[in-house]
Each structure stands twice: as C-alpha cells, then as structure tokens.
Design a protein around this motif. Structure first.
Motif, mmCIF file in Angstrom:
data_model
loop_
_atom_site.group_PDB
_atom_site.id
_atom_site.type_symbol
_atom_site.label_atom_id
_atom_site.label_comp_id
_atom_site.label_asym_id
_atom_site.label_seq_id
_atom_site.Cartn_x
_atom_site.Cartn_y
_atom_site.Cartn_z
ATOM 1 N N PRO A 1 8.351 -6.083 3.215
ATOM 2 C CA PRO A 1 8.495 -5.950 4.671
ATOM 3 C C PRO A 1 7.136 -6.049 5.350
ATOM 4 N N ARG A 2 7.160 -6.209 6.658
ATOM 5 C CA ARG A 2 5.946 -6.537 7.406
ATOM 6 C C ARG A 2 4.834 -5.497 7.226
ATOM 7 N N ASN A 3 5.166 -4.197 7.275
ATOM 8 C CA ASN A 3 4.099 -3.197 7.185
ATOM 9 C C ASN A 3 3.400 -3.250 5.827
ATOM 10 N N LEU A 4 4.147 -3.548 4.763
ATOM 11 C CA LEU A 4 3.530 -3.675 3.450
ATOM 12 C C LEU A 4 2.717 -4.956 3.344
ATOM 13 N N GLN A 5 3.171 -6.010 4.006
ATOM 14 C CA GLN A 5 2.398 -7.254 3.988
ATOM 15 C C GLN A 5 1.013 -7.047 4.581
ATOM 16 N N GLU A 6 0.924 -6.217 5.616
ATOM 17 C CA GLU A 6 -0.371 -5.984 6.258
ATOM 18 C C GLU A 6 -1.344 -5.294 5.301
ATOM 19 N N THR A 7 -0.882 -4.244 4.615
ATOM 20 C CA THR A 7 -1.775 -3.558 3.673
ATOM 21 C C THR A 7 -2.035 -4.418 2.441
ATOM 22 N N CYS A 8 -1.057 -5.220 2.076
ATOM 23 C CA CYS A 8 -1.239 -6.135 0.939
ATOM 24 C C CYS A 8 -2.341 -7.147 1.253
ATOM 25 N N MET A 9 -2.365 -7.644 2.472
ATOM 26 C CA MET A 9 -3.407 -8.601 2.860
ATOM 27 C C MET A 9 -4.795 -7.961 2.817
ATOM 28 N N SER A 10 -4.881 -6.691 3.208
ATOM 29 C CA SER A 10 -6.165 -5.999 3.120
ATOM 30 C C SER A 10 -6.642 -5.941 1.671
ATOM 31 N N ALA A 11 -5.699 -5.694 0.746
ATOM 32 C CA ALA A 11 -6.055 -5.656 -0.671
ATOM 33 C C ALA A 11 -6.514 -7.023 -1.161
ATOM 34 N N ILE A 12 -5.842 -8.081 -0.726
ATOM 35 C CA ILE A 12 -6.252 -9.443 -1.104
ATOM 36 C C ILE A 12 -7.666 -9.719 -0.617
ATOM 37 N N LEU B 1 2.142 -16.705 14.056
ATOM 38 C CA LEU B 1 3.161 -15.786 14.557
ATOM 39 C C LEU B 1 2.790 -15.322 15.967
ATOM 40 N N THR B 2 3.795 -15.190 16.836
ATOM 41 C CA THR B 2 3.515 -14.838 18.233
ATOM 42 C C THR B 2 4.301 -13.638 18.740
ATOM 43 N N LYS B 3 5.265 -13.136 17.970
ATOM 44 C CA LYS B 3 6.025 -11.974 18.428
ATOM 45 C C LYS B 3 5.142 -10.725 18.375
ATOM 46 N N ASP B 4 5.377 -9.823 19.292
ATOM 47 C CA ASP B 4 4.558 -8.613 19.381
ATOM 48 C C ASP B 4 4.515 -7.848 18.068
ATOM 49 N N GLU B 5 5.671 -7.733 17.415
ATOM 50 C CA GLU B 5 5.729 -6.948 16.185
ATOM 51 C C GLU B 5 5.006 -7.623 15.020
ATOM 52 N N ASP B 6 4.604 -8.894 15.192
ATOM 53 C CA ASP B 6 3.937 -9.632 14.114
ATOM 54 C C ASP B 6 2.429 -9.761 14.315
ATOM 55 N N LEU B 7 1.933 -9.301 15.451
ATOM 56 C CA LEU B 7 0.531 -9.582 15.778
ATOM 57 C C LEU B 7 -0.450 -8.809 14.901
ATOM 58 N N CYS B 8 -0.053 -7.633 14.440
ATOM 59 C CA CYS B 8 -0.937 -6.897 13.531
ATOM 60 C C CYS B 8 -1.100 -7.672 12.225
ATOM 61 N N ALA B 9 -0.009 -8.238 11.712
ATOM 62 C CA ALA B 9 -0.082 -9.056 10.497
ATOM 63 C C ALA B 9 -0.927 -10.302 10.744
ATOM 64 N N ARG B 10 -0.791 -10.884 11.930
ATOM 65 C CA ARG B 10 -1.602 -12.059 12.255
ATOM 66 C C ARG B 10 -3.092 -11.693 12.261
ATOM 67 N N ALA B 11 -3.401 -10.518 12.794
ATOM 68 C CA ALA B 11 -4.796 -10.067 12.805
ATOM 69 C C ALA B 11 -5.331 -9.912 11.382
ATOM 70 N N ARG B 12 -4.547 -9.305 10.509
ATOM 71 C CA ARG B 12 -4.966 -9.134 9.117
ATOM 72 C C ARG B 12 -5.170 -10.474 8.435
ATOM 73 N N ALA B 13 -4.259 -11.407 8.683
ATOM 74 C CA ALA B 13 -4.375 -12.735 8.070
ATOM 75 C C ALA B 13 -5.647 -13.434 8.532
ATOM 76 N N THR B 14 -5.967 -13.307 9.810
ATOM 77 C CA THR B 14 -7.192 -13.907 10.345
ATOM 78 C C THR B 14 -8.415 -13.320 9.653
ATOM 79 N N GLU B 15 -8.394 -12.012 9.451
ATOM 80 C CA GLU B 15 -9.489 -11.352 8.748
ATOM 81 C C GLU B 15 -9.610 -11.869 7.320
ATOM 82 N N VAL B 16 -8.465 -12.005 6.623
ATOM 83 C CA VAL B 16 -8.482 -12.444 5.229
ATOM 84 C C VAL B 16 -9.060 -13.847 5.100
ATOM 85 N N VAL B 17 -8.707 -14.745 6.011
ATOM 86 C CA VAL B 17 -9.241 -16.111 5.952
ATOM 87 C C VAL B 17 -10.760 -16.091 6.058
#
Length: 723
Positions: free
Chosen positions: A474-485, A513-529
């Motif tokens: 789920p989305r909240n786990l994806q965000e912390t998973c990206m931090s680990a990556i 992603l552009t939905k409000d609930e997805d923007l935190c994940a988008r931020a993490r992905a940007t950081e990971v790149v």
C-alpha cells in the motif's frame, strides 16, 4: 445620547444580522464623543437586562482609554463609583466580570496618578467579604491589575499573602478557590527578585497542593488543572520560587499521572510538569535523588493503551516516552541504568505490553544515552532482536522502532553488528503486519545509509526484497520502502549500477502522480532519483536525466511543500553530478528556488484579548486597541515551508558552485536572498545561507575580474564574517 444609545444597545443584541450591523455602525460613531462614557455608565447601572449592562461595560472598556483624559473630575468620580457599585451589587456574574475589566483599564492610568487611592482598600475589603461574589471579583481584579499596576502591589504583598492563603482554602466556594489560584499565578509570574518575596510565594505551594488533592478527590479537576498551570509558571520563572517544593510537586504530579482513574487531560498536565522539571530543574532532580522515582512511574506508563475514543496525542504511553526521552537527553548518566534494568526485567514478561514497553524504553533513550550504550550495545541488541521475533505484533513493532533508533543514534558502533542485524531486518520485512513492515523499512534506511562497502554481500537480497515490496505494498509502505532504497543506493554507490535502471523506471511512474494522496510518494520518488544519480554518477545518468528533470519541474505546479522541498534537493544532486553541464537547466530551476525562498513562512502571533467576554460583543471595534497591551500567547510557523526554504537556499549555493560563470545572471538576486536568510530566525535556513554564500564566492572567482564582481566578493566575505 443616553436614550438613543439604549435603543442601539438593545438593537445590537437582536438576532437580526442587518439590525446588528446598523447598530454597531451607529455605536461606533457615537463612541467617538466623550459623552458616551456617562451614557454607558447610566446603562451599566440601570438597564433591566444583564446582556445590555454587560454590553455597556464591554464598550466602556474599549473606549475608556481614549476618553479618560478628557473627562472632568466629577465624571471620573461618577464612573469609578458606578463600577464599584456594579462589582458589589449587580446580581449577574458576567456583568461583575465585565465591570472588573473596566476597572483594570482605568487603574492603569488613575492609580499611578493618585486618582484612585481608595481602590486597593476596597479590594482588600471585598476579598474578605462574607459574600462569595465579592471575594471572587476582588481576586479576579487582583489578577488583572498585576498586568497594569503590578508595582503598586509590592508594598502590599505582606498583607495580601494571608488573604490569598485563606481564599485558596475556601471550603464554601470553588469559584473563589479558582480565582485565588489564578491570582497566585499572576503574582508569581510578576515576581522576579529574591528575598522575602520569594519565600512568601514558596509558602503558597503546600496550600496549592492541598487544595488540588481535595479537589481531585471531589472530582473537581478544573481547579487542579489551574494548579498545574501555576506550577508551570513556578518552574519557568527566573526567580527561585520553587525551593524545596520541587520534591512535593514531583510527588503530587507522579500521583496524578499514574492514577488511571483520572481523566487523561489532567494526567497529561501532570506528566508535562515532570517534563518541564526535567528541562529546567534537572540538577535539583539529580541532587534530590528524584530521577529513579520518576522513571519508576514513567517506564510502567509505557504499558498503557489509549482508549479508542481518546486523542492519541494525549495517550499516557506516548507522553511518558517523551518524558523519558527528555530525561535521557538532560540526565543521560542517571537514566541509562534504571531504563536498562526496566528493559532487562520486562523483555520476557508474560504480559506483551510490558515486553513492548521494555524495547520501547531502550529505543527512546538511545539518542540521549548514546555514549552509555557503547559498553552495553550487545546486551541491548539481544533484547531488541529477540523482541523482533515475538509472537505479538505490538512487541515486534516496538522492536523495529527501537532498531531504527539504534541505527540512527548509535553510529558507528551499531554498524559493527551488521551481520546479526541485517538478516533480522530482512526477516521483519516479511512480517504480516504492515505496521511492523513500515518500522522495519525505517530501521533498514537508518542502518544502511552509512554501511558503505559492508552492504555489498546483502545488496542483491535487499534490492530484490525492496523492489518486490514496492510493487505490492500500500501507498504508506511504498513511501518508507523508497526511503530504504535510497539509503541502500547511497551506501552501495557504484555497486548499485546493476539495479539503477529498474529502480529509476519504477520511480518514473511515481513522479507523474498528481492526486493529493499520492504527492508524498511522488516526493519520495523524486528524492530517490537524486540519490541514485549521485550513487551511479554522471556517465550513467546524464543521458537519461531529462525526463526526470521535466517531471520534477512539473511537480511545482501541484502546491505541495514537501514535494517542492525534495525537488530542490533533487536539483542540488543533479547540479553536483552534471557540474557545468547543469547550466542548461538554470533558467528553469533557479526561478523555482527563488520562489520558494520568498514564500511567506506563516509566522504568526496569537494575541490574547484581555477582555475575557465572549458573548457576541467582539464586533464592536476599539479605536484604542494599541493601549490595551495584549499578551502574546504563541508564535506559530508553517514548518513545511521552513524546510522548503532551507532546501531552496541550499540549492542556490549548489547551482552557483557547479554552474560557475553561467550563474552570473542570477547572482544579484541570489545575494539578496542569501544575505536575508543569513539572519533568518531558524538555524537550518541560516546554516544553508552561510554555506551557499561560500559557494557564491567560489562562483564569483570563476567570473573574469570586473569592478562590480570584486565589490560583490567583498559583500559576500563581509556577510560570511559577520554572520
């Protein structure tokens, strides 16, 4: 005027909004005339309904400052007598209270000028009256007058002390006790010197404690709540007002916070008192051997579970953890031993809440007691790693949290245990509980970040596990998973190259992603790149970066501060790996950094209006608000914007450092921003501004010598020196 004003006052109280607005406008016009004062006095004493009398008093308070100097002596005398009559004779509590507020304002000007010498004798008389209403209003006035004529009370404190002590113990009226407590609080806040005055106020503490215990026994939590507010003032006062009372206050607070039959709000206040004592009176706690008694209450509080209908922020276990953390930071040598003993005794307790509390306590103190963990790290790790395999989810979750805290705060010692820690974290990533998984990702991210080449034997299983999790979680786990990556990539560096393409392709999906609930994940992905780009280097990244840069720029249109913050960090990383080739992106990214730097950070001051009346009268404006000396209660800041400012300030420095002479068109505006931010109120922004000014100096040296450039170099050096 009196007759027309009466009709307006009545009209103002009507439910019809249009009628109210019309009345307010006409009242505002009439209130410019000093003759409004005797008219309002008349209605204060003669109006049939309490609401009209109260409104007359409220208007008097708002207008009296500007009109008082213009009133003839007989009008002043009439006003003062009317207020005294209202305070002592009116049968409405609200009217008496509103009249008392007018007295407080007038006293500010009349008492120092010798125009109201009978006021204090009157108040002393009222405070000893057999009538409850008189005692209460006198105490209310004592409280408010400390703000306007506090120095006047200095010579009367010896006379006032027995009155306050008696009122604190008034068994016939809770309202008098509450007013007495507030009065004591006002005087304590005012006292700022030593000698007899300090001793006098220390003598209040036993009475406050006695009254509070009685009230709590009777279910009157409000009075005890006021007592805790007074203890706040005692603790924070620059005067030594506590003395030996600290022990009694600690004992009382521990009694309250450990009593599960009491309301959580009052228990929370008691816990907060302990926290303040730890922050401000740590040496006294140490000297009087109060640390262990406090921990003997706080550690078991970690076993409590909040009710479903309770605010989780007020939960006793969370508050106790914050106190223990504060104690570890302020008193590490005295805290570590008792906490380790608590954990050692309870980590195999039959009750899972005690097992959870055992490992939580170790995680909580790891920051403050980091130096004391060194000799006991293996023992503590044994407790935590065993808990990571516990049959109860709550215990495994606490162990994952503790392991993350160890990884974050016990560097570099924790890294030498990677052979036992990493396999346990890998197993925890398979936990059936999402909560445990999320905390395990946090632990993994904190642990791997500084591992360096020690991570290489685990790189393949780690990445495989994280990629699979990223695809199925789920989305909240994806965000912390990206931090680990990101942490794994930062540690592996060039060894991450075989996995970069797969990870970057997945991040590309998140970065659109552009939905409000997805923007935190988008931020993490940007950081990971950005982190992956730094790890694998320019040769591998330069050709494939444009679509990521385009996606990052488009994210600024989504109005999400955290995304902008992480995007500035991404651009900083890209500037570092591309170096002078980054200049092609300057026209697109520099204005974005400037925009973030110039954002309003939301700093705001919360003003406490001393009127104390909330009956719909706030619409009647005052021309003299500046003279009312409102109190600042709180300063609030939008911390998300603050973090964004810090990231943007850092980015400006990186752009200048790597683009060098190509950055020349942006130097003027950059210098203005950085010089301004070098004096910013928050240290994070100030630090980034100073570092960026240094980078600006490097960029200036790369530009061919010119008088304007040389002058800018002097400006930068001057600001770096003085800041």
């Amino acid at each position: 005027m009196a007759q027309s004003l009466e009709l307006l006052l009545i009209q103002f109280l009507m439910p019809d909004n249009d009628a109210r607005r019309q009345a307010e406008e006409q009242i505002r016009r009439l209130a410019r005339d000093p003759q409004v004062v005797p008219a309002l006095v008349h209605h204060l004493r003669t109006a049939k309904t309490p609401n009209v009398r109260q409104l007359a008093a409220v208007l008097l308070r708002k207008k009296i400052t500007s009109h008082w100097p213009k009133l003839p002596p007989h009008a002043k005398a009439s006003l003062k007598q009317a207020l005294i009559d209202s305070i002592t004779l009116d049968n409405s509590h609200l009217v008496r209270r509103a009249s008392a507020n007018v007295v407080s304002i007038i006293a500010k000007y009349a008492v120092p000028a010798g125009e109201w010498q009978e006021l204090l004798p009157f108040l002393f008389q009222c405070s000893q009256s057999p009538q409850e209403e008189h005692r209460e209003v006198a105490l209310i006035l004592f409280s408010s007058l400390t703000e306007t004529i506090g120095t006047t009370f200095q010579s009367h404190l010896n006379d006032l002390q027995p009155i306050l002590l008696k009122c604190l113990q008034d068994e016939t009226s809770s309202r008098v006790r509450i007013a007495a407590l507030k009065a004591v609080g006002s005087f304590i806040e005012y006292v700022n010197e030593g000698g007899d005055i300090v001793k006098m106020f220390r003598d209040f503490v036993p009475s406050i404690l006695n009254v509070s215990r009685q009230c709590l026994a009777n279910g009157d939590d409000d009075v005890a709540s006021i007592a805790f507010e007074i203890f706040d003032e005692l603790i924070e006062s620059p005067a030594p007002l506590l003395g030996d009372s600290v022990r009694s206050i600690v004992q009382f607070s521990l009694e309250v916070c450990s009593n599960q039959d009491m309301e959580i709000n009052i228990r929370q206040q008691a816990i907060q008192i302990i926290s303040w004592l730890v922050k401000f009176k740590a040496s006294f706690l140490k000297k009087n051997k109060l640390i262990v008694p406090i921990l003997q209450v706080m550690c078991p509080l970690l076993t409590e579970t909040a009710n479903e209908d309770e605010d989780s922020d007020l939960a006793a276990d969370r508050s106790a953890a914050e106190v223990i953390d504060t104690m570890a930071i302020n008193l590490p040598r005295h805290v570590f031993g008792p906490v380790l003993e608590f954990a050692s005794v309870n980590f195999r307790h039959v009750n899972p809440k005690y097992r959870e509390a055992a490992v939580t306590s170790l995680g909580v103190v790891s920051e403050g007691c980091s130096e004391h963990f060194k000799d006991k790290l293996e023992e503590c790790l044994k407790v935590v790693l065993e808990a990571l395999k516990d049959q109860e989810q709550m215990v495994r979750g606490a162990a994952s949290f503790a392991l993350g805290q160890f990884a974050e705060h016990l560097q570099p010692e924790i890294l030498s245990h990677y052979e036992s820690v990493l396999p346990c974290i890998l197993n925890a990533l398979e936990d059936p509980s999402d909560e445990v998984k999320e905390k395990s990702y946090y632990a993994l991210a904190a642990f791997c970040e500084d591992m360096g080449e020690d991570i290489l034997p685990y790189l393949e299983p780690l990445i495989c596990r994280l990629v699979i999790s990223l695809q199925s979680s789920p989305r909240n786990l994806q965000e912390t998973c990206m931090s680990a990556i990101g942490s794994v990539a930062a540690a592996a560096e060039q060894a991450f190259i075989p996995y970069a393409e797969k990870v970057l392709e997945m991040m590309k999906g998140f970065m659109v992603l552009t939905k409000d609930e997805d923007l935190c994940a988008r931020a993490r992905a940007t950081e990971v790149v950005g982190i992956v780009a730094m790890a694998v280097g320019r040769t591998r990244m330069e050709a494939i970066l444009p679509p990521f840069i385009e996606a990052a720029i488009s994210g600024f249109g989504l109005d999400y501060s955290e995304l902008r913050e992480y995007t500035h960090g991404f651009f900083s990383n890209v500037a570092e790996i591309l170096d002078d080739s980054f200049s092609q992106y300057l026209p697109h990214v520099v204005p974005l950094a400037f925009s973030s730097c110039n954002l309003d950070d939301g700093s705001a001051v919360d003003i406490d209006d001393a009127d104390g009346v909330d009956n719909g009268f706030s619409g009647v404006s005052s021309d003299d608000d500046d003279d009312d000396e409102p109190r600042v209660r709180n300063i609030s800041v939008r911390t998300g914007v603050l973090d964004e400012k810090a990231a943007a300030t850092q980015a400006i420095g990186f752009f200048a450092l790597h683009a060098k002479s190509a950055y020349a068109p942006y130097l003027e505006e950059s210098l203005k921003i950085l010089i301004k931010h070098s004096g910013y109120f928050h240290e994070d922004v100030r630090l980034q501004a100073i570092i960026s000014l240094k980078h600006i100096l490097t960029a200036l040296r790369a530009i061919p010598a010119h008088p304007d450039i040389l002058e800018k170099q002097k400006d930068v050096l001057g600001n770096c020196y003085y800041k």
